[in-house]
Each structure stands twice: as C-alpha cells, then as structure tokens.
Motif scaffolding. Structure first.
Motif, PDB file in Angstrom:
ATOM      1  N   GLN A  14     -12.120 -17.350  13.419  1.00 50.44           N
ATOM      2  CA  GLN A  14     -11.955 -15.958  12.976  1.00 50.44           C
ATOM      3  C   GLN A  14     -11.601 -15.027  14.139  1.00 50.44           C
ATOM      4  OE1 GLN A  14     -14.749 -13.270  10.329  1.00 50.44           O
ATOM      5  NE2 GLN A  14     -15.610 -13.338  12.371  1.00 50.44           N
ATOM      6  N   TYR A  18      -7.808 -13.251  15.397  1.00 50.70           N
ATOM      7  CA  TYR A  18      -7.591 -11.790  15.473  1.00 50.70           C
ATOM      8  C   TYR A  18      -7.258 -11.373  16.906  1.00 50.70           C
ATOM      9  CZ  TYR A  18      -9.079 -10.775  10.691  1.00 50.70           C
ATOM     10  OH  TYR A  18      -9.162 -10.712   9.310  1.00 50.70           O
ATOM     11  N   HIS A 177     -20.127 -10.375  12.625  1.00 49.06           N
ATOM     12  CA  HIS A 177     -18.863  -9.728  12.311  1.00 49.06           C
ATOM     13  C   HIS A 177     -18.057 -10.653  11.416  1.00 49.06           C
ATOM     14  CE1 HIS A 177     -18.815 -11.691  16.173  1.00 49.06           C
ATOM     15  NE2 HIS A 177     -17.532 -11.948  16.018  1.00 49.06           N
ATOM     16  N   SER A 179     -14.887 -11.046   8.062  1.00 50.37           N
ATOM     17  CA  SER A 179     -13.500 -10.743   7.705  1.00 50.37           C
ATOM     18  C   SER A 179     -13.102 -11.726   6.609  1.00 50.37           C
ATOM     19  CB  SER A 179     -12.580 -10.950   8.910  1.00 50.37           C
ATOM     20  OG  SER A 179     -12.349 -12.341   9.093  1.00 50.37           O
ATOM     21  N   PHE A 219     -16.560  -5.580  11.349  1.00 48.81           N
ATOM     22  CA  PHE A 219     -15.279  -6.254  11.077  1.00 48.81           C
ATOM     23  C   PHE A 219     -14.779  -6.932  12.357  1.00 48.81           C
ATOM     24  CE2 PHE A 219     -10.494  -5.629  10.962  1.00 48.81           C
ATOM     25  CZ  PHE A 219     -10.259  -6.776  10.215  1.00 48.81           C
ATOM     26  N   SER A 220     -14.471  -8.208  12.258  1.00 49.77           N
ATOM     27  CA  SER A 220     -14.040  -8.988  13.428  1.00 49.77           C
ATOM     28  C   SER A 220     -12.876  -8.331  14.181  1.00 49.77           C
ATOM     29  CB  SER A 220     -13.651 -10.396  12.959  1.00 49.77           C
ATOM     30  OG  SER A 220     -12.993 -11.091  13.975  1.00 49.77           O
ATOM     31  N   LEU A 321     -15.100  -2.985   4.759  1.00 50.16           N
ATOM     32  CA  LEU A 321     -15.158  -4.406   5.099  1.00 50.16           C
ATOM     33  C   LEU A 321     -15.326  -5.248   3.837  1.00 50.16           C
ATOM     34  CD1 LEU A 321     -15.554  -6.783   7.139  1.00 50.16           C
ATOM     35  CD2 LEU A 321     -17.989  -6.215   7.130  1.00 50.16           C
ATOM     36  N   ARG A 324     -12.152  -5.106   1.692  1.00 49.24           N
ATOM     37  CA  ARG A 324     -11.078  -5.954   2.248  1.00 49.24           C
ATOM     38  C   ARG A 324     -11.301  -7.425   1.929  1.00 49.24           C
ATOM     39  NH1 ARG A 324      -8.708  -4.393   7.962  1.00 49.24           N
ATOM     40  NH2 ARG A 324      -8.836  -2.151   7.776  1.00 49.24           N
ATOM     41  N   MET A 325     -12.561  -7.863   2.114  1.00 48.86           N
ATOM     42  CA  MET A 325     -12.861  -9.284   1.887  1.00 48.86           C
ATOM     43  C   MET A 325     -12.686  -9.641   0.411  1.00 48.86           C
ATOM     44  SD  MET A 325     -16.050  -9.796   4.547  1.00 48.86           S
ATOM     45  CE  MET A 325     -16.291 -11.542   4.202  1.00 48.86           C
TER      46      MET A 325
END
Ligand code: GDP
Length: 337
Positions: A14, A18, A177, A179, A219-220, A321, A324-325
């Motif tokens: 992850q 990023y 964190h 994502s 968030f990552s 977050l 988004r996921m």
C-alpha cells in the motif's frame, strides 16, 4: 540536473505504491526492491517506470550491494510483515526483516553512501501498553508483541546511527493508515469490501470482532507525503504521523453504511450484538475468532511536530477515507477497476 534516486523497499504494498506514485510525479528515478513473491496490482499502471531489483532483504550482502550500486539520494524502508494477529507463526522472518534489515541499510549507508537520507517506517505498535493518550515522539515505548518490539529495536538503531555516525536517518512513527489498497485482513478494508458486496446483493453478512476497538486511522497517500517531507527537512529527527483522532470499528461501519445508503442500527450486546438494516435484516455479526481483548489505552497520535516542522497535515478526513474506500470497492465488485 540528474534525477534524484530513491530506493523503496515494500514498493508493491500500500504505502510503497503511493510513495512510488508521488516520487515519479516529482521526477525521481525510482528503484523498487521486491522479493518477487508479492502481487503487483497496486503498481500496475506505473511498473514500467520503476527499475526493479529482485532479492532477499534479510540477506546483508544483497542490501550492501544495492546501496553500493545505486548510491541513492533517499532510501525508504517500508518492507514489513504488517499484521500482528499471528506473529508467532513466522517469528524469525518477522524479527529479521523488521529488526535487522534496517540496520543492514544503516550500516551500508555509513560505509558506502554517507550522504543518503534514510526513512524507517516505525509503527504506533511500539507504544504498546500506552500510559498516555495521545502519544508523541517522547512517549515511552512499551511494545506488547514481537512486531512492536522489533520495530523498537530498529527505531533505537536509527537514533544510534543518527547521533553516533551523523547519518541523516528519520524514524516515522506511523499510526494505522488505510486506503483502497489495504489488504482485506485489516478491519477497514474488510468492512468496506464486505459492505460493498452486501449492498450489491453479493454477500449477506459482515463478521467482525470488537466493535468498540478504536484506532487513529488516516489515509496512506497523506502519510507517504509526510515521509518524503521528512527527508527534505534540514534536520533528521523522528516524527509521529497520525490523524490525531481515534474512531471505533462501529463508527467505521456506520460511516461505510452512510456512504452506501444503508441505515444501520444496533441490537443486543456483547458477542450477540448485531447490526441490522432498515428492513430488520441482520448484516453485521460478531465472531469470537476476530475478537481481541479491548486495549486499556487508545493509540492516538499527536503529530504536532510534523505539522510545525514539516508543514504537514492530512488532506483526507475520516469520512472521506471511508467514502473513498467504499466507492473503490463498489467499482472493484462491478469489475470497473
Ligand atoms: P492493527 O491491529 O492495528 O494492525 O489493524 P487491524 O485493522 O487488524 O485492527 C484494528 C482494530 O480493529 C483492532 O483493535 C481489532 O481488535 C479491531 N477489529 C475488530 N474487528 C476486527 C476484524 O474483524 N478484523 C480485524 N483485523 N480487526 C478487527
């Protein structure tokens, strides 16, 4: 001007993926170290722009060779066996990769490439049985599992090389964190993936452990930005990287349901508590196998130093977050990504 060279361990994970995105945007030459075992889904779109080196990070010779070969401007050590749920099963590998590999890097930097800046991914697990909430860089470390203890050793060695050998080494104490790239054995991704399936009629039940367990979730993508900033600062030091706010597993489920338009309510208590939807159908149940004893004190970070010295703050809120996921998992289930 020639490109800056960054070497990333754990690049297919992850955070590594990023970070590679970020560094490529910043025109770095990115060297990705891989064991050759992990899936490359997270970096599919950028893998051709990465220079790959395959090898075993628990082999000191291999680490020395790559540091000597590339003389990188920056090294990000993100490789890890992340889960702490079953640490006894692979203790030796865990201790070696978590505790010793960072020292192979530090020693290679000292002897072969002393101007390299080094980032060590440390973990809030190092605080373990915390006595104060929130925690910062000066909070005493009381790890309560082998992963946390090995991380403490590496964290201390970063300080030894920084103060004793003048190496630019940073330990980032990272809180949880997440994502869309988070593996599904972590509770956040398990929740978003399963609830997405339930909303599409592809699953019926989400089975979790302790609903009232709390974590400081960020968030990552925001956290890798902090990693990069920490290596550009004039001074090498340690940083807590955290959102500063803790939420419960229950709140995470509620936020995911809100994003999916599911009205969830709770009935019963303890192991027989269930989450039901607006039709009264049970969609969340508790399973003993996922139940861990409730921690007495909450892991919640105080990232004031990173805010003040690096100008860092997270862009993505807790609600963003989760949303988004959830959205990514819906797309994923529909075969759109
Ligand atoms: P970590 O333990 O902080 O590395 O991250 P996890 O995502 O595995 O767990 C975060 C918190 O969620 C812990 O306090 C767990 O006790 C709690 N939790 C509750 N239900 C579950 C579950 O079904 N799976 C996992 N992994 N954790 C759960």
């Amino acid at each position: 001007m020639s490109k800056k060279i960054a070497l990333i361990t754990g690049i297919t994970g992850q955070d590594g993926s990023y970070l590679a995105d970020l560094l490529l945007k910043k025109k770095y030459q990115v060297i990705g170290i891989t064991s050759g075992k992990g899936a490359r889904d997270n970096i599919e779109t950028i893998q051709d722009r990465i220079e790959w080196v395959e090898g075993d990070l628990t082999n000191e010779e291999f680490v020395r060779n790559i540091v000597g070969r590339y003389l990188p401007d920056e090294i990000y050590n993100l490789a890890s066996i992340a889960t702490v749920a079953k640490p006894w099963e692979h203790m030796r590998e865990l201790v070696h990769l978590t505790g010793l590999t960072p020292i192979y890097f530090l020693e290679s930097i000292r002897t072969l490439s002393p101007t390299t800046h080094f980032f060590q991914a440390s973990s809030s697990e190092m605080f373990g049985a915390v006595e104060v909430t929130p925690q910062d860089e000066s909070t005493p470390l009381h790890p309560r599992n082998p992963y946390g203890a090995a991380k403490v050793f590496a964290h201390n060695m970063v300080d030894v090389y920084r103060s004793g050998h003048n190496i630019f080494a940073v330990s980032g104490i990272l809180y949880n964190h997440e994502s869309p790239r988070r593996p599904e054995h972590f509770v956040t991704r398990k929740i978003t993936s399963t609830l997405a399936k339930i909303s599409l009629g592809m699953d019926k039940n989400l089975s979790v452990g302790n609903l009232d367990a709390r974590r400081d979730w960020g968030f990552s993508g925001d956290y890798v930005r902090a990693m990069h900033l920490s290596l550009q600062h004039e001074k090498a030091q340690d940083y807590v990287i955290a959102s500063g706010t803790a939420h419960s597993v229950r709140e995470f489920i509620e936020a995911a349901c809100a994003e999916l338009g599911i009205k969830i309510s709770w009935e019963g208590e303890g192991l027989s508590e269930v989450g039901v939807d607006e039709k009264g159908t049970s969609i969340v149940t508790i399973a003993k196998e996922f139940y861990r004893p409730l921690e007495l004190h909450i892991l919640q970070g105080d990232a004031s130093r990173a805010r003040k010295e690096l100008g860092w703050s997270p862009d993505v809120t807790f609600e963003d977050l989760v949303a988004r996921m959830v959205r990514a998992d819906i797309k994923h289930q529909k075969g759109l990504i």
